[in-house]
Design an enzyme around this catalytic site. Structure first.
Site, PDB file in Angstrom:
ATOM      1  N   SER A 148       0.810  -1.213   0.000  1.00  0.00           N
ATOM      2  CA  SER A 148       0.000   0.000   0.000  1.00  0.00           C
ATOM      3  C   SER A 148       0.851   1.274   0.000  1.00  0.00           C
ATOM      4  O   SER A 148       1.831   1.381   0.743  1.00  0.00           O
ATOM      5  CB  SER A 148      -0.926   0.016   1.227  1.00  0.00           C
ATOM      6  OG  SER A 148      -1.660   1.224   1.261  1.00  0.00           O
ATOM      7  N   LEU A 149       0.437   2.231  -0.823  1.00  0.00           N
ATOM      8  CA  LEU A 149       1.058   3.555  -0.841  1.00  0.00           C
ATOM      9  C   LEU A 149       0.354   4.540   0.088  1.00  0.00           C
ATOM     10  O   LEU A 149       0.805   5.670   0.237  1.00  0.00           O
ATOM     11  CB  LEU A 149       1.036   4.133  -2.258  1.00  0.00           C
ATOM     12  CG  LEU A 149       1.960   3.525  -3.302  1.00  0.00           C
ATOM     13  CD1 LEU A 149       1.777   4.261  -4.626  1.00  0.00           C
ATOM     14  CD2 LEU A 149       3.413   3.588  -2.868  1.00  0.00           C
ATOM     15  N   SER A 150      -0.744   4.123   0.703  1.00  0.00           N
ATOM     16  CA  SER A 150      -1.522   5.052   1.523  1.00  0.00           C
ATOM     17  C   SER A 150      -0.708   5.734   2.615  1.00  0.00           C
ATOM     18  O   SER A 150      -0.876   6.946   2.837  1.00  0.00           O
ATOM     19  CB  SER A 150      -2.729   4.330   2.119  1.00  0.00           C
ATOM     20  OG  SER A 150      -3.649   3.989   1.112  1.00  0.00           O
TER      21      SER A 150
ATOM     22  N   THR B 278      -8.761  -1.522   2.119  1.00  0.00           N
ATOM     23  CA  THR B 278      -8.542  -2.152   0.829  1.00  0.00           C
ATOM     24  C   THR B 278      -9.095  -3.572   0.897  1.00  0.00           C
ATOM     25  O   THR B 278      -9.759  -3.943   1.869  1.00  0.00           O
ATOM     26  CB  THR B 278      -7.055  -2.096   0.445  1.00  0.00           C
ATOM     27  OG1 THR B 278      -6.883  -2.588  -0.879  1.00  0.00           O
ATOM     28  CG2 THR B 278      -6.190  -2.875   1.422  1.00  0.00           C
TER      29      THR B 278
ATOM     30  N   LYS C  25     -13.708  -4.124   2.040  1.00  0.00           N
ATOM     31  CA  LYS C  25     -14.611  -3.046   1.634  1.00  0.00           C
ATOM     32  C   LYS C  25     -16.085  -3.392   1.827  1.00  0.00           C
ATOM     33  O   LYS C  25     -16.900  -2.509   2.074  1.00  0.00           O
ATOM     34  CB  LYS C  25     -14.338  -2.655   0.182  1.00  0.00           C
ATOM     35  CG  LYS C  25     -12.972  -2.001  -0.023  1.00  0.00           C
ATOM     36  CD  LYS C  25     -12.786  -1.536  -1.457  1.00  0.00           C
ATOM     37  CE  LYS C  25     -11.434  -0.886  -1.658  1.00  0.00           C
ATOM     38  NZ  LYS C  25     -11.280  -0.338  -3.029  1.00  0.00           N
TER      39      LYS C  25
ATOM     40  N   ASP D 131     -13.520   6.081  -3.951  1.00  0.00           N
ATOM     41  CA  ASP D 131     -13.047   5.590  -5.240  1.00  0.00           C
ATOM     42  C   ASP D 131     -13.845   6.192  -6.391  1.00  0.00           C
ATOM     43  O   ASP D 131     -13.275   6.597  -7.407  1.00  0.00           O
ATOM     44  CB  ASP D 131     -13.144   4.059  -5.306  1.00  0.00           C
ATOM     45  CG  ASP D 131     -12.098   3.362  -4.458  1.00  0.00           C
ATOM     46  OD1 ASP D 131     -10.993   3.917  -4.306  1.00  0.00           O
ATOM     47  OD2 ASP D 131     -12.381   2.261  -3.953  1.00  0.00           O
TER      48      ASP D 131
ATOM     49  N   ARG E  95     -14.841 -12.160 -18.987  1.00  0.00           N
ATOM     50  CA  ARG E  95     -14.312 -13.470 -19.344  1.00  0.00           C
ATOM     51  C   ARG E  95     -15.292 -14.629 -19.158  1.00  0.00           C
ATOM     52  O   ARG E  95     -14.985 -15.748 -19.552  1.00  0.00           O
ATOM     53  CB  ARG E  95     -13.040 -13.754 -18.528  1.00  0.00           C
ATOM     54  CG  ARG E  95     -11.882 -12.844 -18.877  1.00  0.00           C
ATOM     55  CD  ARG E  95     -10.617 -13.266 -18.178  1.00  0.00           C
ATOM     56  NE  ARG E  95      -9.496 -12.382 -18.471  1.00  0.00           N
ATOM     57  CZ  ARG E  95      -8.722 -12.485 -19.548  1.00  0.00           C
ATOM     58  NH1 ARG E  95      -8.950 -13.440 -20.424  1.00  0.00           N
ATOM     59  NH2 ARG E  95      -7.723 -11.646 -19.734  1.00  0.00           N
TER      60      ARG E  95
ATOM     61  N   PRO F 251     -19.724 -15.973 -18.512  1.00  0.00           N
ATOM     62  CA  PRO F 251     -21.141 -15.616 -18.412  1.00  0.00           C
ATOM     63  C   PRO F 251     -21.523 -15.136 -17.015  1.00  0.00           C
ATOM     64  O   PRO F 251     -22.370 -14.248 -16.862  1.00  0.00           O
ATOM     65  CB  PRO F 251     -21.856 -16.922 -18.776  1.00  0.00           C
ATOM     66  CG  PRO F 251     -20.878 -17.669 -19.615  1.00  0.00           C
ATOM     67  CD  PRO F 251     -19.536 -17.339 -19.051  1.00  0.00           C
ATOM     68  N   GLU F 252     -20.883 -15.710 -15.990  1.00  0.00           N
ATOM     69  CA  GLU F 252     -21.179 -15.285 -14.621  1.00  0.00           C
ATOM     70  C   GLU F 252     -20.798 -13.824 -14.409  1.00  0.00           C
ATOM     71  O   GLU F 252     -21.548 -13.035 -13.826  1.00  0.00           O
ATOM     72  CB  GLU F 252     -20.438 -16.178 -13.617  1.00  0.00           C
ATOM     73  CG  GLU F 252     -20.701 -15.790 -12.175  1.00  0.00           C
ATOM     74  CD  GLU F 252     -19.921 -16.646 -11.186  1.00  0.00           C
ATOM     75  OE1 GLU F 252     -20.097 -16.439  -9.977  1.00  0.00           O
ATOM     76  OE2 GLU F 252     -19.138 -17.514 -11.632  1.00  0.00           O
TER      77      GLU F 252
END
Length: 284
Positions: free
Chosen positions: A17-19, A64, A68, A105, A153, A155-156
């Site tokens: 993390s850069l936080s 993070t 979340k 975000d 990538r 159907p789900e």
């Protein structure tokens, strides 16, 4: 006597993390000598016990993955934006002891785009699915006049993205990842995929590309971002997003009217350069 205040970033893994660099730079620029910002390795099972240890000196938390969504039941209030995408990346502790969940975000994405002059687009493309893609849909819903096409990538994943679109009131269609090169012709392309996932698309960048928002920041540039910039396209990078969302976190936690964007960006660039994962600057 200077009041001591604390904040931290939580997640698992967290060492990348850069936080801490960003928030500490903000505190220095704002003259907040009594403020400290740390990082803690915390997973879903450890989150509630950790939050139970926090005293009145704590101003807030940055969250993070994988926290979340896990944090939501532990909060007294969740902002509409965070509730819409079921993702809290910021917890603010109020003076009366309440815990408020926010999402920076989405507004951070919008601020990063505005900084590059992107105010409205006729349509857009999203590469990938998942939590970051949901944030992208929420942001795009506020600036995109037409359809948003998500390239996924499975159907789900396609069903998930259409579900997010319905929930957010955004017009979303889905297309198989095998056709992802078609996305690059959109006026705004948001790449939300893990490192390396879009490398094969670098040779498909059109002669006159629009804007690419690649949410990755380490290593930078990605192959797609480098090819995009070489073609003269406008580029918004992951550090742009990271810094803009962190500026909003600083404002929420400290009460500062304006977070020190330039100082925080310099700190992020210096940290990535020291790691050897940043070359050629962040944005075009």
């Amino acid at each position: 006597m200077t009041e001591e205040r604390r904040a931290a970033v939580l997640g698992s893994p967290i060492t990348h993390s850069l936080s801490p660099e960003l928030h500490r730079a903000a505190y220095r620029a704002l003259g907040l000598s009594g403020w400290a910002y740390d990082m803690f390795e915390v997973d879903e099972r450890a989150l509630a016990p950790f939050m139970g240890t926090l005293d009145a000196s704590w101003a807030g938390l940055s969250l993070t993955m994988p926290l979340k969504r896990a944090v939501i039941p532990l909060l007294d209030e969740v902002s509409p934006t965070a509730a819409d995408i079921e993702a809290v990346n910021t917890v603010v502790f109020t003076e009366d002891g309440r815990r408020v969940g926010e999402n920076t975000d989405v507004p951070g994405m919008l601020a990063a785009l505005r900084e590059r002059g992107v105010q409205r687009v006729p349509h857009a493309a999203v590469l990938g699915a998942g939590a970051t893609a949901a944030s992208a849909l929420s942001a795009l819903g506020r600036i995109c006049d037409g359809e948003i096409t998500a390239y996924v990538r499975s159907p789900e994943r396609a069903r998930e993205m259409r579900g997010w679109g319905e929930r957010l009131g955004v017009c979303v269609t889905t297309t198989d990842w095998s056709r992802a090169a078609e996305a690059l012709g959109a006026p705004l392309v948001v790449a939300t995929t893990p490192a390396g996932a879009t490398d094969a698309l670098a040779g498909s960048v059109p002669e006159r590309p629009g804007t690419l928002f690649d949410v990755l920041y380490e290593p930078w540039p990605t192959e797609l971002a480098a090819a995009w910039q070489q073609r003269g396209g406008q580029l918004v990078g992951g550090l742009d997003l990271l810094v803009h969302q962190a500026v909003l976190q600083v404002e929420l936690m400290t009460g500062a009217e304006h977070g020190p964007l330039a100082a925080m960006r310099r700190a992020g660039e210096a940290a990535l350069t020291a790691r050897g994962t940043l070359s050629g600057g962040l944005s075009g």
